[in-house]
Design an enzyme around this catalytic site. Structure first.
Site, PDB file in Angstrom:
ATOM      1  N   GLY A 187      37.623  60.910   9.646  1.00 44.16           N
ATOM      2  CA  GLY A 187      38.073  62.198   9.143  1.00 44.16           C
ATOM      3  C   GLY A 187      37.766  62.314   7.660  1.00 44.16           C
TER       4      GLY A 187
ATOM      5  N   ASP B 299      43.074  67.083  14.037  1.00 45.07           N
ATOM      6  CA  ASP B 299      43.573  68.204  13.227  1.00 45.07           C
ATOM      7  C   ASP B 299      42.561  69.348  13.089  1.00 45.07           C
ATOM      8  OD1 ASP B 299      45.748  66.520  12.764  1.00 45.07           O
ATOM      9  OD2 ASP B 299      44.890  65.753  10.906  1.00 45.07           O
TER      10      ASP B 299
ATOM     11  N   ARG C 242      67.464  78.822  26.732  1.00 35.87           N
ATOM     12  CA  ARG C 242      67.465  78.162  25.420  1.00 35.87           C
ATOM     13  C   ARG C 242      66.255  78.584  24.602  1.00 35.87           C
ATOM     14  NH1 ARG C 242      68.859  72.020  27.448  1.00 35.87           N
ATOM     15  NH2 ARG C 242      71.088  72.100  27.015  1.00 35.87           N
TER      16      ARG C 242
ATOM     17  N   GLU D 277      53.420  70.787  11.860  1.00 39.21           N
ATOM     18  CA  GLU D 277      54.170  69.884  10.964  1.00 39.21           C
ATOM     19  C   GLU D 277      54.012  70.237   9.486  1.00 39.21           C
ATOM     20  OE1 GLU D 277      52.605  65.899  11.556  1.00 39.21           O
ATOM     21  OE2 GLU D 277      50.618  66.477  10.864  1.00 39.21           O
TER      22      GLU D 277
ATOM     23  N   GLN E  51      49.677  63.373  21.044  1.00 41.07           N
ATOM     24  CA  GLN E  51      48.526  64.256  20.796  1.00 41.07           C
ATOM     25  C   GLN E  51      47.259  63.476  20.474  1.00 41.07           C
ATOM     26  OE1 GLN E  51      50.199  67.837  18.230  1.00 41.07           O
ATOM     27  NE2 GLN E  51      51.591  66.082  18.212  1.00 41.07           N
TER      28      GLN E  51
END
Ligand code: F6P
Length: 359
Positions: free
Chosen positions: A113, A138, A173, A233, A285
């Site tokens: 990356g 990502d 919910r 996140e 993930q």
């Protein structure tokens, strides 16, 4: 015999093994030996490697992780060395380049990356013959339209959303799903759209609680007393706070994000009265078999990287541009995060189908 090296650096991503396999198949046809460095750049500094023969690359297409090992800490330019029982950080890049020469490795394929590719560029500037391959779940790397690993992460997150839907509906919910992606919202946006989220919060779009609450209450009035919120996140609180889970000082990118999902859930529960639960999907993930798309993209990248190595074209990264495999100069590669463009047609489609971004 010609020898070419390969390593996998940074956090793992589904498809790393498929790149290794594809590059190896091309190189073997040309009688080239492939040397795999163990655990990323630390293998290069410490001369830890294995010769990858045709058995080593067998059965790799569908296998997640990396057979070579990796890490997202060790950087040859700031490398941890034990001295008098203490760890000190030293520039070991000369050793890394020397090891390539000592092993008669004519070039190195570095799959990584932004951090690993920045190191690849610095090694290239020091004289190492390097070819980069862009990887990250990502999808936030400059110089390419897509990294491999992203599609698999989106698939995993979408499956999670499908599961959260049924329990959200049964219990009336609000379910919050926190997803990875660092400072970019690619995984949250794509899986949120694919998984039918009602609210998607991404770092690129500042949000307000009142807008999220409005969406949830509007659904209740429409006879849908449950909602799904996807939170990347890297999303900041409405006050602009980045929520950090952990600091890993020896890592090139020391902040480990995490916790915004919990904060969003608390705010939403307090404001709406809906019982709210949080799921943090985390490293699921990054794990598992690559999706067909990622297997194909990784194979295309691996073939292209090996062909560049055979031709002797270095200082470049293979990339996907306008749907075609091309090459991008490592020297010109911007190190900034490739964020989701807010005028993206995907965001447009999400908005048109009623998804709220909290803005
Ligand atoms: O860059 C990939 C990634 O999974 C990010 O989405 C996440 O923020 C980070 O790595 C987690 O890093 P670690 O594996 O060190 O916890």
């Amino acid at each position: 015999m010609r020898r070419i090296g390969i390593l996998t650096g940074g956090g793992d991503a589904p498809g790393l093994n498929a790149v290794i396999r594809a590059a190896a198949k091309v190189l073997f046809k040309h009688g080239v030996e492939l040397i795999g460095f163990i655990d990323g750049y630390s293998g290069l500094v410490e001369k830890k490697y294995r010769v990858l023969d045709r058995w080593a690359i067998s059965g790799l297409l569908h296998r997640g992780g990396t057979i070579l090992g990796t890490n997202n800490r060790d950087n040859p330019f700031n490398y941890p060395v034990k001295e008098n029982g203490k760890t000190v950080f030293k520039d070991m890049s000369d050793t890394a380049v020397k090891n390539l020469n000592d092993l008669n490795i004519e070039s190195l394929i570095a799959i990584g990356g932004d951090g690993s590719l920045a190191i690849a560029r610095e090694l290239w500037e020091k004289g190492a013959k390097v070819i980069g391959v862009p990887k990250t779940i990502d999808n936030d790397l400059m110089g390419t339209e897509q990294t491999f690993g992203f599609d698999t992460a989106v698939t995993t997150a979408t499956e999670a959303l499908d599961k959260l839907h049924t329990t959200a509906e049964s219990h009336h919910r609000v379910m919050v799903l926190e997803l990875m992606g660092r400072y970019a919202g690619w995984i949250a946006l794509y899986s949120g759209l694919a998984g039918g989220a009602d609210v998607i919060l991404i770092p690129e779009i500042p949000w307000k609680l009142e807008n999220v609450v409005k969406k949830i209450n509007q659904r209740k009035e429409e006879g849908k007393p449950f909602s799904i919120i996807v939170v990347a996140e890297g999303v900041k609180t409405p006050e602009g706070e980045l929520v950090v889970k952990q600091r890993i000082d020896e890592s090139g990118d020391p902040l480990r994000l995490g916790g915004i999902g919990q904060k969003v859930a608390k705010m939403v529960e307090d404001a709406t009265g809906f019982e709210t639960r949080v799921t943090v999907l985390g490293h699921l993930q990054r794990g598992g078999s690559p999706s067909p798309f990622d297997r194909i993209l990784a194979t295309r990248y691996g073939v292209a990287a090996a062909e560049l190595a055979l031709k002797g074209e270095y200082g470049v990264m293979v990339s996907l541009i306008n749907g075609k495999i091309q090459k991008t100069s490592l020297a010109g590669l911007k190190t900034t995060t490739r964020n989701v463009p807010t005028d993206s047609e995907v965001i447009y489609a999400a908005r048109k189908t009623g998804i709220s971004f909290g803005d």
